[in-house]
Design an enzyme around this catalytic site. Structure first.
Site, short mmCIF file in Angstrom:
data_model
loop_
_atom_site.label_atom_id
_atom_site.label_comp_id
_atom_site.label_asym_id
_atom_site.label_seq_id
_atom_site.Cartn_x
_atom_site.Cartn_y
_atom_site.Cartn_z
N HIS A 158 0.82 -1.22 0.00
CA HIS A 158 0.00 0.00 0.00
C HIS A 158 0.86 1.27 0.00
CE1 HIS A 158 -0.32 -0.40 4.70
NE2 HIS A 158 0.76 0.30 4.38
N HIS B 259 -1.39 5.84 8.66
CA HIS B 259 -0.02 6.31 8.84
C HIS B 259 0.00 7.61 9.64
CE1 HIS B 259 0.08 3.42 5.54
NE2 HIS B 259 1.33 3.21 5.89
N HIS C 96 10.65 -3.26 3.79
CA HIS C 96 11.04 -1.87 3.61
C HIS C 96 11.25 -1.22 4.97
CE1 HIS C 96 6.71 -1.47 4.38
NE2 HIS C 96 6.85 -0.17 4.55
N GLU D 3 4.85 -4.92 9.05
CA GLU D 3 3.40 -4.80 8.88
C GLU D 3 2.81 -5.94 8.04
OE1 GLU D 3 3.11 -0.96 7.09
OE2 GLU D 3 3.48 -1.68 5.06
#
Length: 419
Positions: free
Chosen positions: A12, A59, A193, A240
């Site tokens: 995402h 976020h 990441h 995540e």
């Protein structure tokens, strides 16, 4: 009965939204992003789900000062959030409050602690991949959404096993929903990441490939990975991927990956998977037994005289008026209301009926409509009406007559120092 049509795993990253909004579909550098999503878009067209259960993390946009482990979106619609430069030019997507309430009852009965939200917009964690997966135009989207916001940015966060168990309960919640709808499940985030600190820019394609393989064929082998190990292998933000495990837990034991793509243009891989169910395990608990269990705590509440539990259904119906009354905690709005109530009401996002309830101080009418009592306190505080006055009005009594039912003739409210 509701039917699960399959699952989607997707990154995402905001890179996806940037590429779409900038018209990069034919740019050779960006084109692989869109090629990876074309099979997903086609699959969703073929399956035509009525609702997508959409697992993502915010976020620190809409959930900056209240960061829940598991938050269920129960509202009627959800718009794109402003993340700093204005919201994206995409329409709001419809929610499904009735379905959301059923899911909430099952999850709470299975001892998952939820928070519920409406009136909050969804950031790139939701809309970045959604905008290239689901058909939409200025009139809306081809499906509804049930957003599940997961708190994966603050420590401590739930374990990988807890996310998977959540998915298992989510599966039963969907299966036991009595209406004939089709449901797809999307798990978002990842893969490897890291976007902060000296470790930013970390990627591990070998781990990404292993994770996707295990997700399909042996997801339970991933459940005892500590969060720290997931971060070591996939970068801190790459942990995540536990949200992919939630999606996988909501699918059948055996699945087949019918589409997989992986593209690493910059900071974060852009990966997608389509998982089709390939086994039909019978639930250990029948739908009838499950529905009896989830209503056990609430059975009989509807028969309590003069009592109006603040259900999700009532919260959704009364959201606008509750939101307005809560806004009176803002000194500027409070000052405008005191100075010119009619102008403030006219400018508010309220129906004529809701304005009338406030204008006439119809305290019991507001309760019947779906206002929670603690918003009445806020209106009372601004208008100089004490709690005892509100209680008396709800009982249909004068204040002196209501006081006779109390041990002391007192009045009070939640108003502060303002006069």
């Amino acid at each position: 009965m509701a039917r699960i049509v399959g699952g989607i795993a997707t990154s995402h990253t905001p890179t996806i939204a940037f590429a779409k909004d900038a018209g990069k579909q034919d740019d050779p550098v960006w084109k692989p992003i869109f090629e990876g999503y074309e099979p997903v878009q086609q699959w969703l067209r073929e399956k035509a789900p009525d609702v997508i259960v959409y697992i993502y993390n915010d976020h620190m946009t809409a959930f900056f000062d209240h960061y829940s482990h598991f938050a269920l979106g129960v509202g009627e619609s959800f718009a794109a959030a402003d993340e700093g430069g204005g919201p994206r030019d995409i329409p709001a997507i419809m929610g499904d409050p009735k379905f959301a309430e059923h899911v909430a009852k099952v999850m709470v009965a299975d001892e998952f602690d939820l928070s519920y939200f409406q009136g909050k917009n969804l950031d790139h964690g939701a809309f970045s991949p959604l905008s290239v997966m689901v058909d939409h135009d200025s009139n809306g989207w081809a499906t509804k959404i049930l957003p599940i916001v997961c708190g994966v940015l603050t420590v401590p966060l739930p374990s990988a096993r807890r996310f998977y168990k959540f998915g298992k309960s989510l599966r039963r919640a969907i299966q036991s929903y009595p209406e004939d709808i089709k449901v797809a499940i999307a798990g978002t985030g990842g893969l490897s990441h890291q976007v902060h600190g000296e470790g930013c820019g970390f990627n591990n394609p070998d781990w990404d490939m292993k994770f996707m393989e295990l997700l399909e064929k042996d997801p339970e082998s991933l459940l005892d990975y500590p969060i720290a190990k997931l971060a070591e292998l996939g970068g801190w933000e790459g942990a995540e991927v536990v949200m992919w495990l939630m999606m996988r837990g909501a699918l059948s034991q055996e699945v087949e990956c019918t589409h997989k793509t992986y593209f690493l243009p910059s900071m974060c891989p852009i990966a997608t998977m389509i998982l089709e169910e390939r086994s039909t395990e019978a639930p250990a608990e029948s739908d009838e037994a499950l529905r009896t269990r989830i209503e056990w705590d609430w059975k009989g509440a509807e028969q309590l005289a003069g009592t109006y539990p603040f259900t999700i259904e009532r919260a959704v119906k009364g959201f606008r008026i509750n939101h307005f009354l809560h806004s009176l905690t803002d000194p500027d709005i409070r000052a405008r209301f005191k100075a010119d109530e009619e102008a403030t009401l006219a400018a508010a996002d309220l129906s004529d009926e809701e304005r009338g309830l406030i204008r006439t101080r119809d305290w019991i009418g507001m309760i019947h409509y779906g206002v929670i009592f603690f918003m009445l306190e806020k209106l009372g505080a601004v208008t100089g009406v004490g709690n005892i006055d509100i209680y008396a009005a709800m009982k249909g009594l004068s204040v002196p007559d209501f006081q006779k039912t109390r041990n002391a003739a007192i009045n009070y409210g939640v108003a502060g120092k303002e006069k």
